[in-house]
Every structure is written in structure tokens, then in C-alpha cells.
Design a protein around this motif. Structure first.
Motif, PDB file in Angstrom:
ATOM      1  N   TYR A  85      16.158  12.035 -28.488  1.00 12.16           N
ATOM      2  CA  TYR A  85      16.282  12.722 -27.199  1.00 12.16           C
ATOM      3  C   TYR A  85      15.922  14.203 -27.310  1.00 12.16           C
ATOM      4  CZ  TYR A  85      18.727   8.675 -25.212  1.00 12.16           C
ATOM      5  OH  TYR A  85      19.054   7.426 -24.758  1.00 12.16           O
ATOM      6  N   THR A  86      15.907  14.732 -28.526  1.00 10.68           N
ATOM      7  CA  THR A  86      15.530  16.145 -28.686  1.00 10.68           C
ATOM      8  C   THR A  86      14.034  16.289 -29.013  1.00 10.68           C
ATOM      9  OG1 THR A  86      16.050  16.186 -31.049  1.00 10.68           O
ATOM     10  CG2 THR A  86      17.835  16.748 -29.527  1.00 10.68           C
ATOM     11  N   THR A  87      13.294  15.172 -28.945  1.00  6.15           N
ATOM     12  CA  THR A  87      11.848  15.206 -29.197  1.00  6.15           C
ATOM     13  C   THR A  87      11.114  15.152 -27.850  1.00  6.15           C
ATOM     14  OG1 THR A  87      11.543  12.812 -29.258  1.00  6.15           O
ATOM     15  CG2 THR A  87      12.223  13.880 -31.326  1.00  6.15           C
ATOM     16  N   PRO A  88       9.780  15.286 -27.859  1.00  2.52           N
ATOM     17  CA  PRO A  88       9.059  15.254 -26.569  1.00  2.52           C
ATOM     18  C   PRO A  88       9.005  13.880 -25.897  1.00  2.52           C
ATOM     19  CG  PRO A  88       7.798  16.434 -28.247  1.00  2.52           C
ATOM     20  CD  PRO A  88       8.917  15.760 -28.962  1.00  2.52           C
ATOM     21  N   LEU A  89       9.615  12.844 -26.459  1.00  6.06           N
ATOM     22  CA  LEU A  89       9.615  11.533 -25.790  1.00  6.06           C
ATOM     23  C   LEU A  89      10.307  11.650 -24.426  1.00  6.06           C
ATOM     24  CD1 LEU A  89      10.607   9.008 -28.623  1.00  6.06           C
ATOM     25  CD2 LEU A  89       8.412   9.120 -27.452  1.00  6.06           C
ATOM     26  N   THR A  90       9.683  11.042 -23.415  1.00  6.63           N
ATOM     27  CA  THR A  90      10.281  11.099 -22.070  1.00  6.63           C
ATOM     28  C   THR A  90      11.074   9.816 -21.789  1.00  6.63           C
ATOM     29  OG1 THR A  90       8.374  10.044 -21.068  1.00  6.63           O
ATOM     30  CG2 THR A  90       8.316  12.454 -21.234  1.00  6.63           C
ATOM     31  N   ALA A  91      11.788   9.822 -20.669  1.00  2.72           N
ATOM     32  CA  ALA A  91      12.571   8.633 -20.291  1.00  2.72           C
ATOM     33  C   ALA A  91      11.658   7.413 -20.155  1.00  2.72           C
ATOM     34  CB  ALA A  91      13.303   8.911 -18.983  1.00  2.72           C
ATOM     35  N   VAL A  92      10.466   7.603 -19.594  1.00  2.81           N
ATOM     36  CA  VAL A  92       9.517   6.489 -19.429  1.00  2.81           C
ATOM     37  C   VAL A  92       9.095   5.962 -20.806  1.00  2.81           C
ATOM     38  CG1 VAL A  92       7.208   5.875 -18.574  1.00  2.81           C
ATOM     39  CG2 VAL A  92       8.694   7.354 -17.220  1.00  2.81           C
ATOM     40  N   ASP A  93       8.865   6.876 -21.763  1.00  3.02           N
ATOM     41  CA  ASP A  93       8.499   6.465 -23.125  1.00  3.02           C
ATOM     42  C   ASP A  93       9.587   5.576 -23.723  1.00  3.02           C
ATOM     43  OD1 ASP A  93       6.143   7.944 -23.113  1.00  3.02           O
ATOM     44  OD2 ASP A  93       7.114   9.736 -23.892  1.00  3.02           O
ATOM     45  N   ILE A  95      11.931   3.736 -22.167  1.00  2.00           N
ATOM     46  CA  ILE A  95      12.095   2.440 -21.496  1.00  2.00           C
ATOM     47  C   ILE A  95      10.934   1.505 -21.849  1.00  2.00           C
ATOM     48  CG2 ILE A  95      12.097   1.362 -19.209  1.00  2.00           C
ATOM     49  CD1 ILE A  95      13.745   3.980 -18.379  1.00  2.00           C
ATOM     50  N   LEU A  96       9.702   2.021 -21.762  1.00  2.51           N
ATOM     51  CA  LEU A  96       8.545   1.182 -22.108  1.00  2.51           C
ATOM     52  C   LEU A  96       8.550   0.855 -23.602  1.00  2.51           C
ATOM     53  CD1 LEU A  96       5.651   2.765 -19.993  1.00  2.51           C
ATOM     54  CD2 LEU A  96       6.840   0.609 -19.602  1.00  2.51           C
ATOM     55  N   GLY A  97       8.960   1.814 -24.411  1.00  4.92           N
ATOM     56  CA  GLY A  97       8.978   1.602 -25.863  1.00  4.92           C
ATOM     57  C   GLY A  97       9.937   0.505 -26.283  1.00  4.92           C
ATOM     58  N   TYR A  98      11.030   0.379 -25.562  1.00  3.79           N
ATOM     59  CA  TYR A  98      11.964  -0.720 -25.849  1.00  3.79           C
ATOM     60  C   TYR A  98      11.488  -2.046 -25.251  1.00  3.79           C
ATOM     61  CZ  TYR A  98      15.740   2.079 -27.869  1.00  3.79           C
ATOM     62  OH  TYR A  98      16.488   2.863 -28.696  1.00  3.79           O
ATOM     63  N   ALA A  99      10.858  -1.966 -24.063  1.00  4.87           N
ATOM     64  CA  ALA A  99      10.516  -3.199 -23.346  1.00  4.87           C
ATOM     65  C   ALA A  99       9.232  -3.861 -23.866  1.00  4.87           C
ATOM     66  CB  ALA A  99      10.364  -2.886 -21.852  1.00  4.87           C
ATOM     67  N   LEU A 100       8.185  -3.066 -24.100  1.00  3.17           N
ATOM     68  CA  LEU A 100       6.877  -3.651 -24.392  1.00  3.17           C
ATOM     69  C   LEU A 100       6.823  -4.537 -25.643  1.00  3.17           C
ATOM     70  CD1 LEU A 100       4.260  -0.924 -23.365  1.00  3.17           C
ATOM     71  CD2 LEU A 100       4.911  -3.012 -22.183  1.00  3.17           C
ATOM     72  N   PRO A 101       7.483  -4.144 -26.761  1.00  3.75           N
ATOM     73  CA  PRO A 101       7.361  -5.006 -27.949  1.00  3.75           C
ATOM     74  C   PRO A 101       7.922  -6.408 -27.735  1.00  3.75           C
ATOM     75  CG  PRO A 101       8.377  -2.913 -28.522  1.00  3.75           C
ATOM     76  CD  PRO A 101       8.300  -2.958 -27.038  1.00  3.75           C
ATOM     77  N   PHE A 236      20.178   3.107 -18.204  1.00  5.16           N
ATOM     78  CA  PHE A 236      19.630   3.742 -19.397  1.00  5.16           C
ATOM     79  C   PHE A 236      19.565   5.257 -19.206  1.00  5.16           C
ATOM     80  CE2 PHE A 236      16.411   5.280 -22.305  1.00  5.16           C
ATOM     81  CZ  PHE A 236      16.782   4.644 -23.475  1.00  5.16           C
ATOM     82  N   LEU A 237      19.092   5.669 -18.022  1.00  8.60           N
ATOM     83  CA  LEU A 237      18.995   7.100 -17.753  1.00  8.60           C
ATOM     84  C   LEU A 237      20.392   7.747 -17.741  1.00  8.60           C
ATOM     85  CD1 LEU A 237      16.277   7.163 -14.955  1.00  8.60           C
ATOM     86  CD2 LEU A 237      16.000   7.733 -17.361  1.00  8.60           C
ATOM     87  N   ARG A 238      21.380   6.994 -17.240  1.00  7.93           N
ATOM     88  CA  ARG A 238      22.748   7.522 -17.195  1.00  7.93           C
ATOM     89  C   ARG A 238      23.283   7.753 -18.611  1.00  7.93           C
ATOM     90  NH1 ARG A 238      28.361   4.682 -15.649  1.00  7.93           N
ATOM     91  NH2 ARG A 238      27.839   3.719 -17.626  1.00  7.93           N
ATOM     92  N   GLN A 239      23.075   6.749 -19.509  1.00  7.07           N
ATOM     93  CA  GLN A 239      23.570   6.942 -20.870  1.00  7.07           C
ATOM     94  C   GLN A 239      22.775   8.021 -21.605  1.00  7.07           C
ATOM     95  OE1 GLN A 239      22.399   6.066 -24.126  1.00  7.07           O
ATOM     96  NE2 GLN A 239      20.373   5.530 -23.343  1.00  7.07           N
ATOM     97  N   MET A 240      21.488   8.169 -21.224  1.00  3.95           N
ATOM     98  CA  MET A 240      20.652   9.221 -21.817  1.00  3.95           C
ATOM     99  C   MET A 240      21.229  10.590 -21.435  1.00  3.95           C
ATOM    100  SD  MET A 240      16.548   9.287 -21.376  1.00  3.95           S
ATOM    101  CE  MET A 240      15.542  10.475 -22.233  1.00  3.95           C
ATOM    102  N   LYS A 241      21.633  10.712 -20.162  1.00  3.03           N
ATOM    103  CA  LYS A 241      22.192  11.961 -19.685  1.00  3.03           C
ATOM    104  C   LYS A 241      23.541  12.223 -20.354  1.00  3.03           C
ATOM    105  CE  LYS A 241      22.780  14.397 -15.323  1.00  3.03           C
ATOM    106  NZ  LYS A 241      23.007  14.267 -13.889  1.00  3.03           N
ATOM    107  N   LYS A 242      24.312  11.134 -20.528  1.00  2.00           N
ATOM    108  CA  LYS A 242      25.637  11.282 -21.140  1.00  2.00           C
ATOM    109  C   LYS A 242      25.543  11.732 -22.590  1.00  2.00           C
ATOM    110  CE  LYS A 242      28.995   8.231 -20.508  1.00  2.00           C
ATOM    111  NZ  LYS A 242      29.577   6.888 -20.332  1.00  2.00           N
ATOM    112  N   GLN A 243      24.448  11.334 -23.269  1.00  2.00           N
ATOM    113  CA  GLN A 243      24.271  11.718 -24.676  1.00  2.00           C
ATOM    114  C   GLN A 243      24.232  13.232 -24.805  1.00  2.00           C
ATOM    115  OE1 GLN A 243      23.610  10.421 -27.861  1.00  2.00           O
ATOM    116  NE2 GLN A 243      24.302   8.410 -27.267  1.00  2.00           N
TER     117      GLN A 243
END
Lengths: 243, 242
Positions: A85-93, A95-101, A236-243
Motif C-alpha cells: 500500500y506504500t508503493t505506487p500500486l493503485t486500488a485497481v491494480d 483488485i485486478l491483480g488478485y482477480a485476473l490470475p 476491499f477498498l474499505r479494508q485498504m483504507k483501514k490499513q
């Protein structure tokens, strides 16, 4: 590029877990072989290979939910997500990164399932390719459920909810193991209100070449898939924000 | 130049104030330690400075960029090695490093160069093909720090980097942190007095979310009128409780 790097890492994590391969590929195969053996001795229309294979192909997808939910919940608990979360990966990255594989795994599982069905007597036809292609929209439903449960549960809870509850619900309410008409009543109504039986029916329609019957079931499945996906993304976005 | 500046940085969770009006300034190249007992507010401070958690009020600046308004820019300037070892366990050491290079969008040549450089710096040669999940705690921490350094951050946050490590692994990690001093601004949180004393240019002592003192180890000992840094810490923290 960044998203694909993340997706590649996730694919490696999944494929290198022997339990994933054992359950994801092995268990559905054991079931199809076992039920075909029963069918050979005590013929039951429900377990004829053309009727059984679509049900097993869809049932196998419930393990995709387990894979993705386990991966996400483990990442959350191990601080790896905190680092990412402290890298340039975005929320879309993410979600797609988990889903696509999971999509190629789902297709591979469908191919293997129908491939074994061919060895057990399923006639070879172009309908098999249509059925495998239709695994993709169905897999969206199961992937979304994985993202959803992985965002709110820890890995032990994921084991219980996705590994036990979802796989059983997905099996009982799909019309794969027993004919829902035999049970009838509220059970049948609940089953038809949920997406699992429609996922199996659309695969059966595709495999039998009854293409006109696909759309109503596909719409039912996609409705649930999109709803689950929207909820999953929000959680997912909610837990991302909570982190 | 000032690398980090906080102005009245505050974080509340309901009625609990985890960080209470933190104002401090850290110079570029400085190794600054945040020291405190459990619940002092160290990790919450790090989470706010790394944009993982939004402040309730106040603001912080990393190389002049606001942690509340310029989060993407701040993320490109920093790296974090979290308290728990944050590595992808099914991936090898090399794959972990490649993964983080990819996440930062490095092209192939830069990736190869960076990995070779970090493997040398962290002495990872002997374990480069081993799965991260099979490594000892000390090696996992080294890998974790190497992963944090890949993006060539201007500010590196090390949250309890030696927690749970044995004496030798801790000493080896101290050597690595010393080697980084001056090249990158480092914010280190720790429970260990000797770690803060041995490594830091300056130390901030926190309790109940408040910064009690901020000085060199010698300055803090002098302030508490003792030769022992541990005793100075105890005196200051207990004094704040009264």
C-alpha cells in the motif's frame, strides 16, 4: 505492467501451494471418476457424464473462491499488503491483480474436467469449447466472492466459510448431486433464487448445444457476479483504507 | 534540508488519542529513532507518515510533500519495512526482489542492476534462490529491508526491524543499518534502548502519543542526569506519568 507483476506474484503463490493443486484440480477429478464409477454400476440419469461434467466443472470453481480469499487474507495478516500500500500500486491494480490470475486457473480446471469427461465417454464436439468459454463469466462470480471474503475474514475464517460452507452450499444448491425437483418446495425455490443452479444449467445448455437456453441462466449468474463484484470492491477498498 | 516535518500531527481512534499533537523535524540523511513502550504511538506515527493512516488533525511533510494532500508523491519518496516481516513467502529471494522492482515499474536492465546491488549490500548471495518462507527470521528481515530499498527511497521507515531476532542476527542487521546511514533518511522505531543509542543521530521518546523529548542519546542522558541511557529513558517516561 505494475498490475501484471502483482498478478504474476499471486499466480505463483497459488500454484506453489500443493493444497491448492490437490483440492482445486484433484478433488473435482476424484468426484467425477467416483460418480462415473457409480453410474457404471447403477445407472442414474443425473450421473450420466453429459449431465455430471458441467456440475463438477462449476463445483470446482468454488475452490477458486477459497484460493483467492485465502491469498488475500494471508497477505492482509502478514503485512505484505501494508508494504504494497506504500508503493505506487493503485486500488485497481490490487483488485485486478488478485482477480485476473484466477481466470486462467478456472479455464484450466474446466478444460481438465471436460477432458476427463471425454475420456469417460463424453462425445467430442465444439460444444465443449463453448462450455469452457462460459466458465469465464461464471468464474467472475466465484472470484468476486473470494475478493469479498478475503477482504473481511482472516485465513482461518476463510477456511471455514469458503472451504466448508461455500463449497457445500455451491454443491447442494446446484442440482449436481441430486435433482432439485425431488426435494421441491422451499429448498428448490431457494436454489433457483441463488446463482449456483443457474451456473450449472448454463453449462449443461452449452454442452448439449441448446444455446437458446444459455442466456436466461447467464443473466442470472452475471447479475449475482456483478453485485458480488461491486460489494467485494467496496469491502476491499474499505479494508485498504483501514490499513 | 528537512526530510520530515510534522505539525501538530494527531490521530484519534474514538476516545483514544494514539498520537497527540506531534511536532518534530528530521534532517535529510539523519537516522532518527522513535522510542517508547507498547502503545506509545510509534507505529501509528509511522502509519501516518507513510500515508497508511490519515491524521485526525495536523499534517506531516516528506521532502516538502504533504502526507494528506500529496499521498502519491509521498509514496514515491518513501519505503517501509513493516514491523512484521512483509515478504511473499512462496517466492524465492530473487523473485521477491523482482516483484518489488516490477511494482515500481523498473525496466529489465535497471531491475537486474538493482537486484545485483542489493544482493551485494545485504549479502544475500547464499540464499538468493531459496523460498522466503523457508528462511530464518534474521534473513527474512534482511530481505524485507532489501525490498524496501529497491525503490531508492529518500526516506526509509524501519518499524521494529530487529524485534524477535537473536543477538547475532540483530548485530548483523545493525551493521546493515549503519551502512545506510547518511545515504538515506531513516526513521526507526524500536523497543530496544541499546539499539536506539547505538544507531541513532537523534532519539524521540514517546509515551501515550506524546513526544516527551527529542535529542541525541548523550543529550537525553544529560537531561536525566545519568550515564545509563536505559535509566534516562525510565526516568523520563516515569516522570511523564506523574
Amino acid at each position: 505492467m505494475k498490475m501484471l507483476t502483482f498478478a504474476l506474484r499471486n499466480a505463483r503463490e497459488i500454484i506453489r501451494d500443493p493444497l491448492n493443486l490437490g483440492f482445486g484440480l484433484g478433488f473435482p477429478l476424484v468426484l467425477i471418476l467416483l460418480l462415473s464409477a457409480i453410474q457404471a454400476n447403477v445407472p442414474v440419469p443425473l450421473f450420466e457424464i453429459a449431465h455430471l461434467a458441467p456440475g463438477i466443472a462449476v463445483f470446482g470453481l468454488s475452490f477458486m473462491t477459497l484460493f483467492s480469499a485465502t491469498l488475500i487474507s494471508r497477505d492482509r495478516s502478514s503485512s505484505l499488503l501494508q508494504r504494497l500500500y506504500t508503493t505506487p500500486l493503485t486500488a485497481v491494480d490490487f483488485i485486478l491483480g488478485y482477480a485476473l490470475p484466477i481466470v486462467p486457473f478456472s479455464v484450466a480446471q474446466g478444460l481438465i474436467c471436460y477432458g476427463v469427461a471425454v475420456l469417460l465417454g463424453l462425445p467430442v464436439s465444439v460444444n465443449i469449447l463453448v462450455a469452457v468459454a462460459l466458465i469465464i463469466p461464471v468464474s467472475v462470480l466465484y472470484i468476486a466472492l473470494g475478493l469479498l471474503f478475503g477482504s473481511i475474514l482472516n485465513d482461518k475464517q476463510v477456511g471455514g466459510v469458503c472451504g466448508a460452507l461455500l463449497t457445500n452450499l455451491s454443491a447442494w444448491l446446484s442440482g449436481t448431486w441430486f435433482d432439485l425437483e425431488l426435494v421441491g418446495g422451499v429448498f428448490k425455490k431457494i436454489a433457483h433464487a441463488l446463482p449456483f443452479v443457474h451456473a450449472v444449467e448454463l453449462e449443461r445448455a452449452a454442452l448439449s448445444g441448446a444455446y437458446a437456453d444459455i442466456l436466461p441462466h447467464l443473466l442470472w449468474v452475471m447479475g449475482y457476479a456483478l453485485t458480488a463484484l461491486v460489494i467485494a470492491v467496496l469491502l476491499f477498498l474499505r479494508q485498504m483504507k483501514k490499513q | 534540508m528537512i526530510a520530515i516535518k510534522t505539525e501538530n500531527l494527531t490521530k484519534r481512534y474514538g476516545s483514544l488519542t494514539a498520537v497527540d499533537g506531534l511536532s518534530l523535524s528530521i534532517d535529510e540523511g539523519e537516522l532518527f529513532s522513535l522510542l517508547g513502550v507498547n502503545g506509545a504511538g510509534k507505529t501509528t506515527t509511522i502509519k501516518m507518515l507513510t500515508c497508511l493512516s490519515a491524521p485526525t488533525s495536523g499534517d506531516g511533510y516528506i521532502m516538502g510533500k504533504s502526507i494528506t494532500r500529496d499521498t502519491q508523491k509521498v509514496k514515491s519518496l518513501i519505503a517501509v519495512s513493516p514491523q512484521e516481516t512483509a515478504v511473499a513467502k512462496a517466492l524465492s529471494v530473487r523473485e521477491n526482489l523482482e516483484f518489488i522492482c516490477g511494482v515500481h515499474g523498473f525496466e529489465r536492465a535497471r531491475r537486474e542492476h538493482k537486484i545485483a546491488e542489493l544482493v551485494r549490500l545485504m549479502s544475500l548471495e547464499s540464499i538468493i534462490e531459496r523460498k522466503a518462507g523457508k528462511l530464518s527470521g534474521g534473513w527474512q528481515r534482511r530481505l524485507s529491508i532489501a525490498m524496501a530499498l529497491i525503490s531508492e527511497p529518500q526516506v526509509l521507515f524501519l518499524d521494529e526491524p530487529t524485534l524477535g531476532l537473536d543477538v547475532i542476527a540483530r548485530s548483523e542487521l545493525w551493521d546493515i543499518i549503519r551502512a545506510l546511514k547518511g545515504k538515506v533518511t531513516i526513521i526507526l522505531t524500536t523497543h530496544y534502548m541499546e539499539e536506539a543509542e547505538a544507531l541513532s543521530d537523534r532519539i524521540g521518546i514517546m509515551r501515550d502519543g506524546r513526544l516527551l523529548v527529542c535529542d541525541t542519546a548523550a543529550g537525553i542522558r544529560k537531561m536525566a542526569n545519568t550515564d545509563s541511557f536505559e535509566q534516562a529513558f525510565v526516568t523520563i517516561v516515569k516522570g511523564a506519568a506523574r
